[in-house]
Write a protein that holds these residues in place. Structure first.
Motif: not given
Length: 72
Positions: A52-53, A57-59
């Motif tokens: 999983s990442a 959470k990227p902007a």
């Protein structure tokens, strides 16, 4: 009687077409039956690890930059 010869030839072509169509149809049925019993979402066997990442959470700006870099 050339029309009888032509009719016989057309009948042979029709029978050949019918046989090929039936062969294709039953081949599709066989493939469908094979893949119906295939369990796509089974739990993995062995020492599988979930990838999983993470929680990051990227902007939106970072996602936009990735969008432009990938060209998608």
């Amino acid at each position: 009687m050339p029309w009888l010869k032509l009719l016989l030839h057309a009948f042979k072509v029709f029978i050949l077409f019918l046989c090929c169509t039936l062969l294709f149809y039953f081949a599709l049925l066989w493939v469908n039956q094979e893949y119906e019993s295939y369990h796509r979402y089974e739990k993995p066997k062995g020492a599988a690890v979930k990838v999983s990442a993470g929680d990051h959470k990227p902007a939106w700006a970072e996602r936009l930059l990735l969008f432009y870099m990938d060209g998608e």
